[in-house]
Each structure stands twice: as structure tokens, then as C-alpha cells.
Design a protein around this motif. Structure first.
Motif, mmCIF file in Angstrom:
data_model
loop_
_atom_site.group_PDB
_atom_site.id
_atom_site.type_symbol
_atom_site.label_atom_id
_atom_site.label_comp_id
_atom_site.label_asym_id
_atom_site.label_seq_id
_atom_site.Cartn_x
_atom_site.Cartn_y
_atom_site.Cartn_z
ATOM 1 N N MET A 11 37.500 54.130 34.127
ATOM 2 C CA MET A 11 37.324 53.600 35.464
ATOM 3 C C MET A 11 36.601 52.237 35.051
ATOM 4 O O MET A 11 35.928 52.151 34.191
ATOM 5 N N SER A 12 37.155 51.138 35.715
ATOM 6 C CA SER A 12 36.773 49.795 35.392
ATOM 7 C C SER A 12 35.410 49.766 36.254
ATOM 8 O O SER A 12 35.338 50.053 37.377
ATOM 9 N N THR A 13 34.621 48.842 35.642
ATOM 10 C CA THR A 13 33.327 48.253 36.332
ATOM 11 C C THR A 13 33.579 46.989 36.801
ATOM 12 O O THR A 13 32.582 46.315 37.395
ATOM 13 N N THR A 14 34.566 46.405 36.682
ATOM 14 C CA THR A 14 34.604 44.984 36.853
ATOM 15 C C THR A 14 34.985 44.888 38.356
ATOM 16 O O THR A 14 35.763 45.588 38.995
ATOM 17 N N THR A 15 34.433 43.691 39.078
ATOM 18 C CA THR A 15 34.449 43.479 40.226
ATOM 19 C C THR A 15 35.506 42.358 40.535
ATOM 20 O O THR A 15 35.070 41.347 40.000
ATOM 21 N N VAL A 16 36.451 42.808 41.452
ATOM 22 C CA VAL A 16 37.698 41.467 41.410
ATOM 23 C C VAL A 16 37.306 40.943 43.154
ATOM 24 O O VAL A 16 37.203 41.729 43.887
ATOM 25 N N PRO A 17 37.183 39.705 42.871
ATOM 26 C CA PRO A 17 36.918 39.174 44.309
ATOM 27 C C PRO A 17 38.115 39.424 45.258
ATOM 28 O O PRO A 17 39.344 39.404 44.759
ATOM 29 N N PRO A 18 38.041 39.684 46.519
ATOM 30 C CA PRO A 18 38.919 39.992 47.467
ATOM 31 C C PRO A 18 40.076 38.603 47.570
ATOM 32 O O PRO A 18 40.965 38.909 48.150
ATOM 33 N N SER A 19 39.434 37.649 47.180
ATOM 34 C CA SER A 19 40.440 36.600 47.422
ATOM 35 C C SER A 19 41.355 36.434 46.359
ATOM 36 O O SER A 19 42.421 35.534 46.663
ATOM 37 N N ASP A 20 41.136 36.972 45.382
ATOM 38 C CA ASP A 20 42.268 37.081 44.183
ATOM 39 C C ASP A 20 43.549 37.583 44.645
ATOM 40 O O ASP A 20 43.437 38.659 45.183
ATOM 41 N N PRO A 21 44.573 36.958 44.588
ATOM 42 C CA PRO A 21 45.919 37.558 45.113
ATOM 43 C C PRO A 21 46.515 38.520 43.929
ATOM 44 O O PRO A 21 46.007 38.776 42.938
ATOM 45 N N LEU A 22 47.281 39.496 44.508
ATOM 46 C CA LEU A 22 47.834 40.339 43.633
ATOM 47 C C LEU A 22 49.069 39.601 42.788
ATOM 48 O O LEU A 22 49.770 38.580 43.231
ATOM 49 N N THR A 23 49.300 40.002 41.533
ATOM 50 C CA THR A 23 50.334 39.312 40.540
ATOM 51 C C THR A 23 51.138 40.474 40.350
ATOM 52 O O THR A 23 50.832 41.368 39.983
ATOM 53 N N TRP A 24 52.475 40.015 40.490
ATOM 54 C CA TRP A 24 53.414 40.867 40.308
ATOM 55 C C TRP A 24 54.303 40.862 39.050
ATOM 56 O O TRP A 24 54.572 39.632 39.000
ATOM 57 N N LYS A 25 54.709 41.702 38.235
ATOM 58 C CA LYS A 25 55.535 41.748 37.193
ATOM 59 C C LYS A 25 56.609 42.751 37.196
ATOM 60 O O LYS A 25 56.257 44.048 37.285
ATOM 61 N N GLN A 26 57.664 42.492 36.736
ATOM 62 C CA GLN A 26 58.668 43.331 36.574
ATOM 63 C C GLN A 26 58.787 44.153 35.302
ATOM 64 O O GLN A 26 58.975 43.639 34.438
ATOM 65 N N ALA A 27 58.401 45.432 35.571
ATOM 66 C CA ALA A 27 58.239 46.308 34.263
ATOM 67 C C ALA A 27 59.381 46.989 33.693
ATOM 68 O O ALA A 27 59.519 47.300 32.649
ATOM 69 N N ASP A 28 60.377 47.236 34.498
ATOM 70 C CA ASP A 28 61.497 47.816 34.407
ATOM 71 C C ASP A 28 62.734 47.218 35.622
ATOM 72 O O ASP A 28 62.141 46.873 36.317
ATOM 73 N N ILE A 29 63.728 47.840 35.457
ATOM 74 C CA ILE A 29 65.005 47.447 36.397
ATOM 75 C C ILE A 29 64.413 47.913 37.694
ATOM 76 O O ILE A 29 64.570 47.141 38.751
ATOM 77 N N ASP A 30 63.642 49.118 37.706
ATOM 78 C CA ASP A 30 63.531 49.749 39.045
ATOM 79 C C ASP A 30 61.775 49.791 39.198
ATOM 80 O O ASP A 30 61.318 50.460 40.011
ATOM 81 N N VAL A 31 61.274 49.158 38.346
ATOM 82 C CA VAL A 31 59.718 49.073 38.688
ATOM 83 C C VAL A 31 59.119 47.854 38.387
ATOM 84 O O VAL A 31 59.176 47.104 37.887
ATOM 85 N N HIS A 32 58.142 47.597 39.413
ATOM 86 C CA HIS A 32 57.349 46.641 39.361
ATOM 87 C C HIS A 32 55.814 46.835 39.548
ATOM 88 O O HIS A 32 55.238 47.685 40.304
ATOM 89 N N VAL A 33 54.955 45.931 38.675
ATOM 90 C CA VAL A 33 53.407 46.378 38.604
ATOM 91 C C VAL A 33 52.814 45.312 39.063
ATOM 92 O O VAL A 33 53.146 44.124 38.711
ATOM 93 N N ALA A 34 51.705 45.713 39.957
ATOM 94 C CA ALA A 34 50.614 44.454 40.455
ATOM 95 C C ALA A 34 49.379 44.672 39.665
ATOM 96 O O ALA A 34 48.839 45.781 39.264
ATOM 97 N N THR A 35 48.877 43.467 39.546
ATOM 98 C CA THR A 35 47.253 43.344 38.969
ATOM 99 C C THR A 35 46.451 42.364 40.061
ATOM 100 O O THR A 35 47.260 41.672 40.742
ATOM 101 N N ARG A 36 45.405 42.641 40.129
ATOM 102 C CA ARG A 36 44.465 41.521 40.959
ATOM 103 C C ARG A 36 43.327 41.456 40.035
ATOM 104 O O ARG A 36 42.648 42.260 39.477
#
Length: 92
Positions: free
Chosen positions: A1-26
Motif C-alpha cells: 500500500m502506498s503512503t504517497t499523498t497525490v494532490p487531487p488536482s493532478d490529472p489522470l495519465t493514461w497509457k495503452q498497455a495492450d490492444i484492449d487495456v488502458h492503464v491510469a496513473t495519478r
């Protein structure tokens, strides 16, 4: 489990991991993913919890953004029950 606090203003960043899978990070932290199952886009959060199915990838991405943003805080502060004082009213 992460203890990092991510500001709510950070946008989601999307990357295509496979033909049918997209992964999001904030803020560099994993936020969830969308998988196309051939009929619909299945959305899951960072723990793999099913957040629903959507007709389009854009709808699924928008839903994850909404689901992972903290609720806005009001200006009122809640006082814990133990800190509340009971007011006795005079009987008429």
C-alpha cells in the motif's frame, strides 16, 4: 500500500498497455485500468474493484477520474460525538 499523498488536482495519465487495456496513473501512482472485453469497457480501480462497464473508452476514463477524486470539503468542521456537549433545555 502506498503512503504517497497525490494532490487531487493532478490529472489522470493514461497509457495503452495492450490492444484492449488502458492503464491510469495519478501523480505517478497506479489509479486503475480499463479493459475492453469485446462488448464493453470494464473499469477497475487501483485495487481491482469493478467500477462498472461503459460503452466507450472515454466514458470509462471519465468515470475513473470522478471515482478517484476526493469529495470536496465544506467549510464546516465536524465535531466528534465524544467532543460534543449536551445542552439541557429548561422545561416550561
Amino acid at each position: 500500500m502506498s503512503t504517497t499523498t497525490v494532490p487531487p488536482s493532478d490529472p489522470l495519465t493514461w497509457k495503452q498497455a495492450d490492444i484492449d487495456v488502458h492503464v491510469a496513473t495519478r501523480g505517478g501512482e497506479f489509479a486503475g485500468f480499463v479493459e475492453f472485453d469485446g462488448a464493453a469497457h470494464v473499469l477497475r480501480d487501483e485495487r481491482g474493484t469493478d467500477l462498472g462497464t461503459y460503452a466507450s473508452l472515454d466514458d470509462a476514463c471519465d468515470a475513473l477520474d470522478a471515482a478517484t477524486r476526493p469529495a470536496p470539503r465544506s467549510g464546516l468542521r465536524s465535531v466528534p460525538r465524544s467532543g460534543r456537549r449536551r445542552v439541557r433545555r429548561a422545561r416550561a
